[in-house]
Enzyme design. Structure first.
Site, PDB file in Angstrom:
ATOM      1  N   ASN A  97       0.763  -1.367   0.275  1.00 61.40           N
ATOM      2  CA  ASN A  97      -0.057   0.174   0.525  1.00 61.40           C
ATOM      3  C   ASN A  97       0.838   1.102  -0.324  1.00 61.40           C
ATOM      4  O   ASN A  97       0.401   2.644  -0.393  1.00 61.40           O
ATOM      5  CB  ASN A  97      -1.114   0.029   1.262  1.00 61.40           C
ATOM      6  CG  ASN A  97      -0.244  -0.424   2.371  1.00 61.40           C
ATOM      7  OD1 ASN A  97       0.571  -0.581   3.280  1.00 61.40           O
ATOM      8  ND2 ASN A  97      -0.711   0.070   3.645  1.00 61.40           N
TER       9      ASN A  97
ATOM     10  N   GLU B  30       4.498  -3.074  12.325  1.00 62.19           N
ATOM     11  CA  GLU B  30       4.205  -2.841  12.452  1.00 62.19           C
ATOM     12  C   GLU B  30       2.463  -3.430  11.801  1.00 62.19           C
ATOM     13  O   GLU B  30       2.533  -3.913  10.004  1.00 62.19           O
ATOM     14  CB  GLU B  30       4.144  -1.313  11.509  1.00 62.19           C
ATOM     15  CG  GLU B  30       5.635  -1.061  11.538  1.00 62.19           C
ATOM     16  CD  GLU B  30       4.832  -0.110  12.932  1.00 62.19           C
ATOM     17  OE1 GLU B  30       4.292   0.069  12.911  1.00 62.19           O
ATOM     18  OE2 GLU B  30       5.930  -0.030  13.682  1.00 62.19           O
TER      19      GLU B  30
ATOM     20  N   CYS C 158      -2.917   1.431   6.542  1.00 60.41           N
ATOM     21  CA  CYS C 158      -3.325   0.593   7.998  1.00 60.41           C
ATOM     22  C   CYS C 158      -3.903   2.019   8.768  1.00 60.41           C
ATOM     23  O   CYS C 158      -4.303   1.388   9.847  1.00 60.41           O
ATOM     24  CB  CYS C 158      -2.032   0.440   8.568  1.00 60.41           C
ATOM     25  SG  CYS C 158      -1.018   1.706   8.066  1.00 60.41           S
TER      26      CYS C 158
END
Ligand code: NAD
Length: 482
Positions: free
Chosen positions: A154, A252, A286
């Site tokens: 992303n 993460e 995210c």
């Protein structure tokens, strides 16, 4: 300069390499479904070669001075500036985000190069008063060794930049495994370090599937740190892998981010921030907002404002001008989004806008979608969708809003809109998220500020700021008697 049709191979020990019978996979443009280029699927022995090259390079690189290492980052910043347009175009072709966003992302890499070049000078140690006479004690930070950087699609280059640049400036060497969707962008990133003359073996790039190449890299004995950004599911697997050889691992992971809007909030400000946070990068961030938790008194007005702004968004090929949101990055992601929306409706949600694929001949497009009447227990309110879907959940008090916000397995980013100093401060304290924004969207991270999530959004480590060095360095305590 890379030609799109060129099969570049893997970057190991300072050269682009490929075997005679090398297998290649395609990178597909999600807006047109055309092939953008071909990338090598690394074999097991090539993963070993990459780690070995990084292991050997570490012996020298760890002893270079900080200013010397910083010089490479300054040069890289300049080189990224020169290749900005080329790299951004490739990112948009590979994963679909609009080109203005891609350009912004390369800008983040440039700033991270500069930030880390400076921050490296502040890898401070400590001195401690000794408990014995004629003794001096100091604690110093040392690099750890080979760092495996495993990154998602992303943000093809900025997330890699956070990891790679922190690893390099603190004296580690790197083997990078990017997501296959964006492997060509990773090649351009890597080529920049080749062109500025980074010593051989200090940065290596291997591409291929996560379950084969990524897993093999992560379990390699000579990898000392795994720095991973991606799904919680894979993060948990990597934690298990790391435990077997006691590697350090920084994760993460996913999020189920919310914007809480209290009845006293500035609804215009909130609506604008919500639409941006929910649909930028087609909701594939995210930190994207996927829930709006709103007090009943202002729900209708907020919903109307958000729907009206959303209906103005223009979806299409991110390379064209006037486009606000691109396609989903791959077909699987499109199907996932479709399934979640159908399930939401089954569980009582109402589609306020969007809710279906975009009528286009090609490409993985889904209309920006707003759902109302979503209950906190609904799947769509609990699981990460990673697409342009926003769920409105009504509550009757500040306390209920906080309970709903905190009632997911994730804890990455939460926004709170209020004009009350009292609720702003209570919110900042009671929200269970690594990132809290008051009167701002969920996706507004700045360099120099610790980035990461609580609960299953991570494992306690932070990126971007000097806290990145916590996983990239180890403390050594030195006692000198004189
Ligand atoms: P993913 O977990 O499927 O893949 C991430 C990377 O891991 C890819 O390079 C992939 O090839 C690799 N991988 C997959 N399986 C592996 C395995 N078994 N062993 C080793 N490597 C493996 O994630 P994605 O679909 O690329 O990205 C979307 C996810 O990333 C979302 O959950 C999103 O929330 C998360 N994300 C988190 C952050 C953050 O900073 N918290 C930022 C961006 C994305």
């Amino acid at each position: 300069m890379i030609q799109q049709a060129e099969k570049k191979g893997l970057y190991i020990n300072g050269s682009w390499v490929q075997q005679e019978e090398q297998e290649f996979f395609k990178s597909i443009n999600p807006a047109t479904e055309e092939v953008v280029g071909y990338c090598a699927a690394a074999t097991t022995s090539q993963v070993d070669d990459a780690v070995e090259s990084a292991r050997l390079a570490f012996k020298k690189w760890k002893n270079t001075t900080l200013p010397e290492r910083a010089q490479f980052l300054w040069k890289a910043a300049k080189a990224f500036e020169e290749k900005k347009e080329f790299l951004a175009q490739m990112m948009t072709k590979e994963m679909g985000k609009v080109v203005a966003e891609s350009l912004g992302e390369v800008g983040v890499v440039i700033e991270t190069c500069k930030y880390m070049a400076g921050e490296g000078r502040r890898l401070f140690g400590e001195t401690v008063g000794a408990g014995a006479e004629n003794r001096h004690i100091m604690m110093v930070r040392e690099p750890v060794g080979v760092v495996a950087c495993i990154t998602p699609w992303n943000f093809p280059v900025s997330l890699a930049g956070y990891k790679i640049l922190a690893a390099l400036i603190s004296g580690n060497t790197v083997v990078w495994k990017p997501a296959s969707e964006v492997a060509l962008s990773a090649q351009i990133f890597t080529d920049i370090f080749h062109e500025i003359g980074l010593p051989k073996g200090v940065l290596n790039l291997i591409t291929g599937s996560g379950s084969k190449v990524g897993a093999k890299l992560a379990e390699h004995n000579d990898v000392k740190v795994i720095s991973f950004t991606g799904s919680t599911e894979v993060g948990i697997k990597l934690s298990e892998t790391a435990a077997k050889t006691l590697k350090r691992v920084a994760l993460e992971l996913g999020g189920k981010n919310a914007v809480i809007v209290l009845k006293d909030a500035d609804l215009k400000l909130a609506a604008e921030a919500i639409v941006k946070a929910a649909f930028t990068t087609t909701g594939q961030r995210c930190t994207a907002a996927s829930r709006v938790i709103v007090e009943s008194e202002v729900k209708d007005e907020l919903l109307n404002r958000v729907v009206s702004l959303t209906q103005q968004l223009k979806a299409g090929n991110g390379l064209e001008s006037g486009i606000d949101i691109g396609p989903l990055t791959n077909k699987q992601q499109l199907e996932t989004v479709e399934k979640y929306v159908a399930l939401a409706v089954e569980q009582g949600a109402v589609i306020e806008c969007g809710g279906k694929r975009l009528a286009s001949e090609r490409g993985y497009f889904f209309e920006p979608t707003i759902l109302s009447n979503v209950k906190n227990e609904a799947v769509v309110a609990q699981e990460e969708i990673f697409g342009p879907v926003l769920a409105f959940i009504e509550v009757n008090s500040f306390e209920e809003a906080i309970d709903v916000n905190n009632d997911t397995i994730y804890g990455l980013s939460t926004s709170l809109f209020t004009n009350s100093l009292y609720y702003a401060n209570r919110g900042a304290k009671e929200i269970e998220s690594g990132l809290v924004y008051i009167n701002n969207g969920t996706s507004n991270a700045e360099l120099g500020v610790a980035f990461g999530g609580t609960k299953q959004s991570g494992n306690g480590h932070r990126e971007v700021s000097h806290h990145a060095f916590e996983v990239m360095t180890e403390w050594k305590s030195i006692y000198t008697t004189y």
